[in-house]
Motif scaffolding. Structure first.
Motif, PDB file in Angstrom:
ATOM      1  N   UNK A 126     -41.291  32.491  15.594  1.00 52.39           N
ATOM      2  CA  UNK A 126     -41.529  31.201  14.937  1.00 52.39           C
ATOM      3  C   UNK A 126     -42.042  30.123  15.886  1.00 52.39           C
ATOM      4  N   UNK A 127     -41.536  30.040  17.104  1.00 47.42           N
ATOM      5  CA  UNK A 127     -42.023  28.993  18.015  1.00 47.42           C
ATOM      6  C   UNK A 127     -43.467  29.257  18.436  1.00 47.42           C
ATOM      7  N   UNK A 130     -33.462  31.598   8.278  1.00 48.77           N
ATOM      8  CA  UNK A 130     -34.201  32.212   7.174  1.00 48.77           C
ATOM      9  C   UNK A 130     -35.604  31.595   7.128  1.00 48.77           C
ATOM     10  N   UNK A 131     -36.559  32.240   6.482  1.00 46.81           N
ATOM     11  CA  UNK A 131     -37.910  31.665   6.417  1.00 46.81           C
ATOM     12  C   UNK A 131     -37.935  30.240   5.860  1.00 46.81           C
ATOM     13  N   UNK A 132     -37.142  29.964   4.830  1.00 42.03           N
ATOM     14  CA  UNK A 132     -37.160  28.613   4.259  1.00 42.03           C
ATOM     15  C   UNK A 132     -36.421  27.607   5.137  1.00 42.03           C
ATOM     16  N   UNK A 133     -35.412  28.045   5.871  1.00 42.93           N
ATOM     17  CA  UNK A 133     -34.733  27.156   6.816  1.00 42.93           C
ATOM     18  C   UNK A 133     -35.653  26.816   7.991  1.00 42.93           C
ATOM     19  N   UNK A 192     -37.094  24.558  17.140  1.00 43.21           N
ATOM     20  CA  UNK A 192     -36.241  25.356  18.015  1.00 43.21           C
ATOM     21  C   UNK A 192     -34.779  24.949  17.908  1.00 43.21           C
ATOM     22  N   UNK A 193     -34.515  23.654  17.817  1.00 42.32           N
ATOM     23  CA  UNK A 193     -33.143  23.159  17.686  1.00 42.32           C
ATOM     24  C   UNK A 193     -32.515  23.646  16.386  1.00 42.32           C
ATOM     25  N   UNK A 194     -33.258  23.504  15.298  1.00 40.54           N
ATOM     26  CA  UNK A 194     -32.688  23.932  14.010  1.00 40.54           C
ATOM     27  C   UNK A 194     -32.477  25.437  13.966  1.00 40.54           C
ATOM     28  N   UNK A 195     -33.365  26.183  14.608  1.00 36.46           N
ATOM     29  CA  UNK A 195     -33.257  27.639  14.560  1.00 36.46           C
ATOM     30  C   UNK A 195     -32.223  28.171  15.549  1.00 36.46           C
ATOM     31  N   UNK A 196     -32.289  27.746  16.801  1.00 36.83           N
ATOM     32  CA  UNK A 196     -31.464  28.355  17.838  1.00 36.83           C
ATOM     33  C   UNK A 196     -30.130  27.643  18.070  1.00 36.83           C
ATOM     34  N   UNK A 197     -30.047  26.360  17.797  1.00 36.76           N
ATOM     35  CA  UNK A 197     -28.782  25.649  17.984  1.00 36.76           C
ATOM     36  C   UNK A 197     -27.991  25.607  16.683  1.00 36.76           C
TER      37      UNK A 197
END
Length: 180
Positions: free
Chosen positions: A51-52, A116-119, A106-111
């Motif tokens: 994603x990044x 999910x794709x929509x998140x 990156x913060x929302x995904x890894x922290x």
């Protein structure tokens, strides 16, 4: 003896001009968002790219398409005498905006663990909103400057150090002309 009166636009006129500019910025930005999100979705879900990385690739393509819209449509009447300066600052501030957007994703995904794709899209939307505000202010203030009035000094006081440094570097570089 002639006297000149200062014809400064009223606050209402300035607000109308700013709102028209904001609408134009939004139209070009919306086309960039379509390119950005479409390519992001294809790269993450169709190609399987992280994603990044997908975000960086999609944002770079959107930056290129947005520049064309800003330069040749929205800010076509602005000073284009120093195109090298304009492009350098545009890329600098666009890159900072990309870092804001990618950092938020990156913060929302890894922290926060929203994976999910929509998140991921939600994290991208949040980052894009913050980065868009930053880009609007920086583009209109330092990149696509209005034509200077005769009585204004050439160097504007209060510019960020990074803008002043970029302008000094560009001014110090010898101009290149094509030899016949």
């Amino acid at each position: 003896m002639t006297t000149s009166t200062e014809t400064r636009p009223s606050l209402t006129q300035r607000m109308r001009g700013l709102s028209a500019e904001a609408i134009g910025f939004a139209v070009i930005g919306a086309s960039g968002v379509v390119v950005n999100f479409g390519l992001f979705w294809i790269l993450t879900n169709g190609v399987g790219l992280a994603s990044l990385r997908s975000n960086i690739a999609a944002t770079l393509v959107a930056i290129a398409t947005n520049y064309l819209g800003y330069r040749y449509w929205l800010y076509r009447d602005r000073d284009a005498a120093s195109r090298k300066r304009e492009i350098t600052l545009f890329l600098l501030f666009s890159g900072i905006g990309m870092l804001i957007e990618t950092g938020t994703l990156g913060f929302t995904q890894y922290v926060l663990g929203l994976d999910t794709p929509f998140e991921k899209l939600g994290g991208k939307v949040l980052g894009l909103v913050v980065a868009t505000v930053f880009r609007f202010v920086s583009y209109r203030t330092w990149v696509f400057k209005a034509m200077p009035e005769l009585e204004e000094p050439a160097a504007v006081q209060g510019e960020p150090a990074v803008v002043q440094e970029a302008e000094l570097l560009l001014a110090a570089e010898p101009s290149r002309t094509l030899a016949n």
